[in-house]
Design a protein around this motif. Sequence first.
Motif, PDB file in Angstrom:
ATOM      1  N   TYR A  25      -3.126  -1.060   9.665  1.00  0.00           N
ATOM      2  CA  TYR A  25      -2.706  -2.253   8.924  1.00  0.00           C
ATOM      3  C   TYR A  25      -2.393  -1.910   7.474  1.00  0.00           C
ATOM      4  O   TYR A  25      -1.435  -2.446   6.894  1.00  0.00           O
ATOM      5  CB  TYR A  25      -3.791  -3.334   9.001  1.00  0.00           C
ATOM      6  CG  TYR A  25      -3.754  -4.102  10.300  1.00  0.00           C
ATOM      7  CD1 TYR A  25      -3.131  -5.343  10.382  1.00  0.00           C
ATOM      8  CD2 TYR A  25      -4.323  -3.583  11.450  1.00  0.00           C
ATOM      9  CE1 TYR A  25      -3.081  -6.042  11.586  1.00  0.00           C
ATOM     10  CE2 TYR A  25      -4.276  -4.273  12.657  1.00  0.00           C
ATOM     11  CZ  TYR A  25      -3.654  -5.509  12.712  1.00  0.00           C
ATOM     12  OH  TYR A  25      -3.601  -6.187  13.904  1.00  0.00           O
ATOM     13  N   ALA A  26      -3.189  -1.016   6.881  1.00  0.00           N
ATOM     14  CA  ALA A  26      -2.896  -0.597   5.506  1.00  0.00           C
ATOM     15  C   ALA A  26      -1.545   0.116   5.447  1.00  0.00           C
ATOM     16  O   ALA A  26      -0.741  -0.118   4.527  1.00  0.00           O
ATOM     17  CB  ALA A  26      -4.007   0.314   4.992  1.00  0.00           C
ATOM     18  N   ALA A  27      -1.282   0.956   6.443  1.00  0.00           N
ATOM     19  CA  ALA A  27      -0.007   1.684   6.471  1.00  0.00           C
ATOM     20  C   ALA A  27       1.172   0.735   6.661  1.00  0.00           C
ATOM     21  O   ALA A  27       2.225   0.885   6.027  1.00  0.00           O
ATOM     22  CB  ALA A  27      -0.035   2.716   7.589  1.00  0.00           C
ATOM     23  N   ALA A  28       0.976  -0.279   7.523  1.00  0.00           N
ATOM     24  CA  ALA A  28       2.052  -1.233   7.784  1.00  0.00           C
ATOM     25  C   ALA A  28       2.440  -1.996   6.526  1.00  0.00           C
ATOM     26  O   ALA A  28       3.598  -2.389   6.350  1.00  0.00           O
ATOM     27  CB  ALA A  28       1.637  -2.201   8.885  1.00  0.00           C
ATOM     28  N   HIS A  29       1.463  -2.197   5.638  1.00  0.00           N
ATOM     29  CA  HIS A  29       1.742  -2.911   4.386  1.00  0.00           C
ATOM     30  C   HIS A  29       2.110  -1.972   3.246  1.00  0.00           C
ATOM     31  O   HIS A  29       2.413  -2.433   2.133  1.00  0.00           O
ATOM     32  CB  HIS A  29       0.524  -3.749   3.993  1.00  0.00           C
ATOM     33  CG  HIS A  29       0.303  -4.961   4.850  1.00  0.00           C
ATOM     34  ND1 HIS A  29       1.036  -6.123   4.699  1.00  0.00           N
ATOM     35  CD2 HIS A  29      -0.554  -5.186   5.866  1.00  0.00           C
ATOM     36  CE1 HIS A  29       0.624  -7.012   5.584  1.00  0.00           C
ATOM     37  NE2 HIS A  29      -0.329  -6.477   6.315  1.00  0.00           N
ATOM     38  N   GLY A  30       2.034  -0.668   3.493  1.00  0.00           N
ATOM     39  CA  GLY A  30       2.441   0.289   2.472  1.00  0.00           C
ATOM     40  C   GLY A  30       1.400   0.574   1.404  1.00  0.00           C
ATOM     41  O   GLY A  30       1.734   1.081   0.328  1.00  0.00           O
ATOM     42  N   TYR A  31       0.119   0.281   1.666  1.00  0.00           N
ATOM     43  CA  TYR A  31      -0.923   0.513   0.662  1.00  0.00           C
ATOM     44  C   TYR A  31      -1.315   1.994   0.642  1.00  0.00           C
ATOM     45  O   TYR A  31      -1.479   2.628   1.691  1.00  0.00           O
ATOM     46  CB  TYR A  31      -2.142  -0.357   0.944  1.00  0.00           C
ATOM     47  CG  TYR A  31      -1.835  -1.837   0.954  1.00  0.00           C
ATOM     48  CD1 TYR A  31      -1.030  -2.406  -0.028  1.00  0.00           C
ATOM     49  CD2 TYR A  31      -2.323  -2.670   1.960  1.00  0.00           C
ATOM     50  CE1 TYR A  31      -0.726  -3.756  -0.023  1.00  0.00           C
ATOM     51  CE2 TYR A  31      -2.035  -4.028   1.975  1.00  0.00           C
ATOM     52  CZ  TYR A  31      -1.240  -4.561   0.990  1.00  0.00           C
ATOM     53  OH  TYR A  31      -0.939  -5.900   1.004  1.00  0.00           O
ATOM     54  N   ALA A  58      -6.559   8.588   7.458  1.00  0.00           N
ATOM     55  CA  ALA A  58      -5.655   9.074   8.506  1.00  0.00           C
ATOM     56  C   ALA A  58      -4.286   8.414   8.408  1.00  0.00           C
ATOM     57  O   ALA A  58      -3.289   8.956   8.901  1.00  0.00           O
ATOM     58  CB  ALA A  58      -6.267   8.808   9.885  1.00  0.00           C
ATOM     59  N   ALA A  59      -4.250   7.257   7.781  1.00  0.00           N
ATOM     60  CA  ALA A  59      -2.987   6.535   7.593  1.00  0.00           C
ATOM     61  C   ALA A  59      -2.410   6.751   6.195  1.00  0.00           C
ATOM     62  O   ALA A  59      -1.576   5.976   5.733  1.00  0.00           O
ATOM     63  CB  ALA A  59      -3.214   5.046   7.834  1.00  0.00           C
ATOM     64  N   ALA A  60      -2.906   7.817   5.519  1.00  0.00           N
ATOM     65  CA  ALA A  60      -2.400   8.208   4.188  1.00  0.00           C
ATOM     66  C   ALA A  60      -2.741   7.205   3.103  1.00  0.00           C
ATOM     67  O   ALA A  60      -2.005   7.060   2.122  1.00  0.00           O
ATOM     68  CB  ALA A  60      -0.894   8.441   4.236  1.00  0.00           C
ATOM     69  N   PRO A 171      -8.477 -13.311   1.710  1.00  0.00           N
ATOM     70  CA  PRO A 171      -8.193 -11.988   2.274  1.00  0.00           C
ATOM     71  C   PRO A 171      -6.907 -11.970   3.090  1.00  0.00           C
ATOM     72  O   PRO A 171      -6.577 -12.936   3.782  1.00  0.00           O
ATOM     73  CB  PRO A 171      -9.416 -11.710   3.146  1.00  0.00           C
ATOM     74  CG  PRO A 171     -10.515 -12.473   2.469  1.00  0.00           C
ATOM     75  CD  PRO A 171      -9.867 -13.734   1.976  1.00  0.00           C
ATOM     76  N   GLN A 172      -6.194 -10.864   3.008  1.00  0.00           N
ATOM     77  CA  GLN A 172      -4.958 -10.708   3.762  1.00  0.00           C
ATOM     78  C   GLN A 172      -5.241 -10.424   5.234  1.00  0.00           C
ATOM     79  O   GLN A 172      -4.609 -11.000   6.123  1.00  0.00           O
ATOM     80  CB  GLN A 172      -4.128  -9.581   3.150  1.00  0.00           C
ATOM     81  CG  GLN A 172      -2.736  -9.443   3.744  1.00  0.00           C
ATOM     82  CD  GLN A 172      -1.911  -8.404   3.009  1.00  0.00           C
ATOM     83  OE1 GLN A 172      -2.407  -7.326   2.673  1.00  0.00           O
ATOM     84  NE2 GLN A 172      -0.656  -8.719   2.728  1.00  0.00           N
ATOM     85  N   VAL A 173      -6.194  -9.522   5.497  1.00  0.00           N
ATOM     86  CA  VAL A 173      -6.595  -9.198   6.869  1.00  0.00           C
ATOM     87  C   VAL A 173      -8.117  -9.064   6.910  1.00  0.00           C
ATOM     88  O   VAL A 173      -8.709  -8.436   6.025  1.00  0.00           O
ATOM     89  CB  VAL A 173      -5.964  -7.883   7.367  1.00  0.00           C
ATOM     90  CG1 VAL A 173      -6.281  -7.677   8.850  1.00  0.00           C
ATOM     91  CG2 VAL A 173      -4.457  -7.851   7.135  1.00  0.00           C
ATOM     92  N   SER A 174      -8.744  -9.652   7.931  1.00  0.00           N
ATOM     93  CA  SER A 174     -10.177  -9.501   8.138  1.00  0.00           C
ATOM     94  C   SER A 174     -10.426  -8.895   9.511  1.00  0.00           C
ATOM     95  O   SER A 174      -9.882  -9.360  10.517  1.00  0.00           O
ATOM     96  CB  SER A 174     -10.892 -10.858   8.025  1.00  0.00           C
ATOM     97  OG  SER A 174     -10.968 -11.278   6.681  1.00  0.00           O
TER      98      SER A 174
END
Length: 415
Positions: A25-31, A58-60, A171-174
Amino acid sequence: MNDFTYYSPTEFVFGRDAETKIGSYAAAHGYKRALVVYGGGSAVRSGLLGRVESSLEAAATSCVELGGVRPNPEVERVRDGIRIAREERIDLVVAVGGGSVIDCAKAVAFGALYDGDVWDFFCGKARVQRALPIFCVLTIPAAGSEASSSCVISNDALRAKRGTNGDVFRPQVSFMNPELTFTLPSYQTAAGITDMVAHICERWFSGVGAVPVTDHIAASLIRTLMDAAARVLSDPCDYDARADIMWAGMLAHNDIAGCGRGLKPEGRAGGWESHALEHELSALDASIVHGAGLAVMMPAWMRYVWRVDPSRFLQFALEVLDIEPIDDGEEAVEDAVCAAIDELQAFFVDMGMPKTLGELGIELGDVDALVESLRASKGDVFGAFMPLRASDARAIYLSAFSDPALVRACYDDEA
């Protein structure tokens, strides 16, 4: 039903191993740079913190930590987080914990984008306009902060505990995995359930009459919590009971239980009287668990104010506890209302919650300070169901030192 605006932007990832999905999810949002906020050592010892950070890395998404957030989170720790967020150019704040950790993360998220001191938002000097995005990995169902617009922070130097609200820091995602709650001590589980019930009751007793669709949702949530509480206290690893509690806790405070009950379309339903009364307890003594304080203060508030609108309490008694008066007489109504309040408090006590302020270590000599701090926080008059003045708050605090039967006897004598 009053006009209302309902907004709940949080995405929920619910179920087993939910926390391991945070990296995608972090990667999908570009964080790219996350500040991971957590409390004591349990997140480390259990391996949860490692799983969360491994998923992010792992998701950079690189990780920086802010640990040691206590229950009733203190503003100095928030300031530490703000400094780190700025220095490390953080673009995502991740909370791993319960309501205290999430509230600390929220305050860091909006404080990092503000030029002044973060306490300005809690003393009325500023309003939150923007915040860094927030992800949550919930470990303690209670506060509902994983989806709410609420944030409560303590200031030990001022002996104050204050809250602020803002949709921008929902929160954006929980990520919600009921298995993470299997090892919660029974006291923490019970305090969390009490807090959830209080969130629903604050909205139920909002000064607005019946709103059937919302009322039925609210009553169902409380009944579900009462049923799940018995199951989970008997078997802490009952997945379905833990799941019911975790999801109900979110629904209790994401405003769905207050739709149509607010006095202003954009405002939250209720006057939050019980929460205000309790916040002064845990501001006085940070070791007091919020839910435990509510187990004492909410029934005390109910006994003090129910005569303002007995019909609202009778509806609560019937829909939540299947209690109704034997006739329409004044005495029968009082008996039914008092029985409902007693039964609600008995539910809290049966879970291991305190019944009186004395059990929390509060003394009669503390009441003046509690009342004065409450007046400084809420003003000379506050509340929706019944406007409360300092004299009312004092009477409620004093009544909470005594057994409820003695309190009712005192009211009867005065009548």
